[in-house]
Scaffold this active site. Structure first.
Site, short mmCIF file in Angstrom:
data_model
loop_
_atom_site.label_atom_id
_atom_site.label_comp_id
_atom_site.label_asym_id
_atom_site.label_seq_id
_atom_site.Cartn_x
_atom_site.Cartn_y
_atom_site.Cartn_z
N ALA A 67 0.82 -1.17 0.02
CA ALA A 67 0.00 -0.10 -0.12
C ALA A 67 0.84 1.07 -0.06
CB ALA A 67 -0.85 -0.03 1.21
N ASN A 116 8.80 8.72 4.64
CA ASN A 116 7.74 9.19 4.20
C ASN A 116 6.98 9.78 5.21
OD1 ASN A 116 4.66 8.21 3.81
ND2 ASN A 116 6.10 6.26 4.20
N PHE A 120 -1.81 9.92 4.64
CA PHE A 120 -2.86 9.41 3.65
C PHE A 120 -3.46 10.53 2.93
CE2 PHE A 120 -3.94 6.47 7.71
CZ PHE A 120 -3.03 5.70 7.31
N SER A 181 0.23 3.06 10.36
CA SER A 181 1.18 4.25 9.77
C SER A 181 1.42 5.40 10.83
CB SER A 181 0.24 4.84 8.47
OG SER A 181 0.36 4.06 7.27
N ASN A 183 1.96 8.34 10.27
CA ASN A 183 1.75 9.82 10.01
C ASN A 183 0.48 10.36 10.28
OD1 ASN A 183 4.48 9.81 9.05
ND2 ASN A 183 3.84 8.64 7.24
N THR A 184 -0.53 9.63 10.77
CA THR A 184 -1.72 10.21 11.47
C THR A 184 -1.67 10.19 12.60
OG1 THR A 184 -2.95 9.44 9.38
CG2 THR A 184 -4.16 9.92 11.28
N LYS A 219 -3.07 -4.46 9.36
CA LYS A 219 -1.60 -4.51 9.09
C LYS A 219 -0.88 -3.73 10.27
CE LYS A 219 1.43 -2.04 5.74
NZ LYS A 219 1.45 -1.35 4.29
N ASN A 248 4.31 -2.40 8.45
CA ASN A 248 4.60 -0.99 7.82
C ASN A 248 5.80 -0.25 8.10
OD1 ASN A 248 3.43 1.49 7.14
ND2 ASN A 248 1.42 0.78 7.80
C1 LIG Z 1 5.90 6.35 0.15
C2 LIG Z 1 5.39 5.54 0.85
C3 LIG Z 1 3.86 5.50 1.34
C4 LIG Z 1 3.29 4.47 2.15
N1 LIG Z 1 2.01 4.60 2.50
C5 LIG Z 1 1.31 3.81 2.95
C6 LIG Z 1 -0.11 3.77 3.08
O1 LIG Z 1 -0.51 4.66 2.71
N2 LIG Z 1 -0.69 2.78 3.95
C7 LIG Z 1 0.28 1.82 4.30
O2 LIG Z 1 -0.60 0.73 4.79
N3 LIG Z 1 1.60 1.73 4.06
C8 LIG Z 1 1.98 2.78 3.50
N4 LIG Z 1 3.48 2.43 3.04
C9 LIG Z 1 4.24 1.34 3.84
C10 LIG Z 1 4.16 0.20 2.62
O3 LIG Z 1 3.04 -0.28 2.51
C11 LIG Z 1 5.02 -1.00 3.18
O4 LIG Z 1 4.37 -1.69 4.36
C12 LIG Z 1 6.44 -0.68 3.87
O5 LIG Z 1 7.24 0.68 2.90
C13 LIG Z 1 7.56 -1.64 4.01
O6 LIG Z 1 7.75 -2.09 2.68
P1 LIG Z 1 9.00 -1.38 1.44
O7 LIG Z 1 10.58 -1.86 2.64
O8 LIG Z 1 9.02 -2.60 0.67
O9 LIG Z 1 8.82 -0.32 1.19
C14 LIG Z 1 4.13 3.68 2.71
C15 LIG Z 1 5.33 3.32 2.03
C16 LIG Z 1 6.08 4.21 1.27
C17 LIG Z 1 7.47 4.36 0.86
#
Ligand SMILES: Cc1cc2nc3c(=O)[nH]c(=O)nc-3n(C[C@H](O)[C@H](O)[C@H](O)COP(=O)(O)O)c2cc1C
Length: 350
Positions: A67, A116, A120, A181, A183-184, A219, A248
């Site tokens: 996501a 990041n 949302f 997440s 950031n909220t 999650k 996450n």
């Molecule tokens: C730019 C960015 C935005 C993300 N936004 C969300 C989000 O809106 N909702 C969510 O559940 N996870 C969000 N994630 C987390 C990813 O879904 C994932 O769980 C996390 O980045 C770990 O995986 P990775 O190391 O492969 O990036 C975000 C990650 C990144 C890098």
């Protein structure tokens, strides 16, 4: 080739500008049926040995997009055409919201990581529902990840998630309650079992009420204490959830405010997966995300008990063909181990 384009061109531009341009290009691709179909034929996983089934849904391959990339469900088919076995759209909130002020997305190139604090940003559940209702030109498994609208107080969180679930559960192959997440403000407090229980019960009632009963997952954050990971796992079992997505982003880092993803998250994400598998065995579907960069990582997660694996930051550094490449290498790995299917590898070292 992609590494050259990345180091010489892309990394010189603002990370969010590149992201928006990519989403727009993919949304355009999603509207070009012939090219989309040709790409899907060439890049999507087609070999039966890569297929996995989880909670009644058939996935063409185990690696999906996590996501946060396709926040508004604008381009899932194009992403699938590039080789991902599923696409988790969102996080989507009941009400549209702009997210945090920019800049809010930062690359840590040497660490193969990203920070990041997007917050949302999305157009809201009804706008996403309109997009998800459009007919699809290529098959794609779409998970829908929902979160709390920022301005809604914690006491009304369940009703806010339920509003999103009502709009989106009937259109989702699976639904994810995101309480992790960073950031909220206050969102991660919802991981405490006392708050999580009523929230999951309420959303599950909606998910169970759709015509084909939408599978429901939660999650979680990598920063939960081990006992809290166990507590969420127990709750998920007790409530009859379908699975857990772990993890996450982490707030345990010394950089910009926000969640860290990518390579530095790898070890903890794997640790949480192992803990979950030890706790729940195969009674829940485990989806592993966090620091997945290559076929070795995907294989390791599957052996440790993940039925599905997700990546996002690995795609940023690995290039557009990242998922197609990993699925191809995974097929070779499956054959080399004398297995008929990747599903035979799930949990082998757990
Ligand atoms: C730019 C960015 C935005 C993300 N936004 C969300 C989000 O809106 N909702 C969510 O559940 N996870 C969000 N994630 C987390 C990813 O879904 C994932 O769980 C996390 O980045 C770990 O995986 P990775 O190391 O492969 O990036 C975000 C990650 C990144 C890098």
């Amino acid at each position: 080739m992609y590494r050259l384009v990345f180091t010489q061109v892309l990394r010189r531009f603002d990370a969010e500008a590149v992201h928006r341009l990519t989403v727009s290009a993919l949304a355009l691709l999603a509207r070009l049926p012939l090219i989309k179909r040709l790409l899907h034929q060439a890049l999507a996983p087609h070999d039966p040995a890569l297929r996995v089934s989880a909670f009644g849904v058939h996935f063409p391959g185990p690696l999906g997009l996590a996501a946060g990339f396709d926040k508004d469900a604008a381009c899932a088919e194009a992403i699938a055409a590039l080789g991902f076995g599923h696409v988790e759209v969102g996080t989507i909130t009941a009400h549209g919201q702009p997210g945090n002020p920019r800049p809010r997305l930062f690359r840590l190139v040497r660490e193969h990581a990203v920070i990041n604090r997007m917050g949302f940003n999305n157009a809201g559940a009804l706008a996403a529902a309109r997009r998800l209702r459009r007919p699809r030109g290529v098959p794609v498994v779409v998970g829908v990840n929902i979160g709390k609208t920022k301005v809604i107080p914690e006491a009304e969180a369940a009703a806010d998630y339920v509003a999103s679930a009502r709009a989106l559960a009937p259109l989702a192959d699976y639904l994810v309650v995101n309480v992790s997440s960073p950031n909220t403000p206050g969102l991660r407090n919802l991981q405490a079992v006392s708050l999580l229980r009523p929230l999951l019960v309420a959303v599950k009632e909606v998910a169970d009420g759709t015509p084909r009963r939408t599978p429901l997952l939660v999650k979680i954050a990598p920063d939960l204490a081990d006992e809290d990971v166990d507590a969420v796992a127990e709750l998920a079992l007790e409530l009859g959830l379908d699975g857990i997505i772990a993890t996450n982003t982490t707030i345990r880092h010394g950089g910009e405010t926000g969640g860290l993803s990518g390579r530095p998250l790898k070890a903890r994400s794997l640790e949480v997966l192992r803990r979950l598998r030890a706790k729940v065995g195969d009674r829940l579907t485990l989806v592993s995300a966090g620091g997945v960069e290559d076929v070795d990582d995907v294989w390791e997660r599957i052996l440790a008990g993940a039925t599905l694996v997700q990546g996002y930051t690995g795609w940023i550094y690995g290039g557009p063909l990242w998922a197609a490449r990993i699925h191809r290498q995974l097929l070779r790995r499956v054959r080399r181990h004398g297995l008929k299917s990747v599903t035979e590898a799930i949990g082998r070292t757990a």
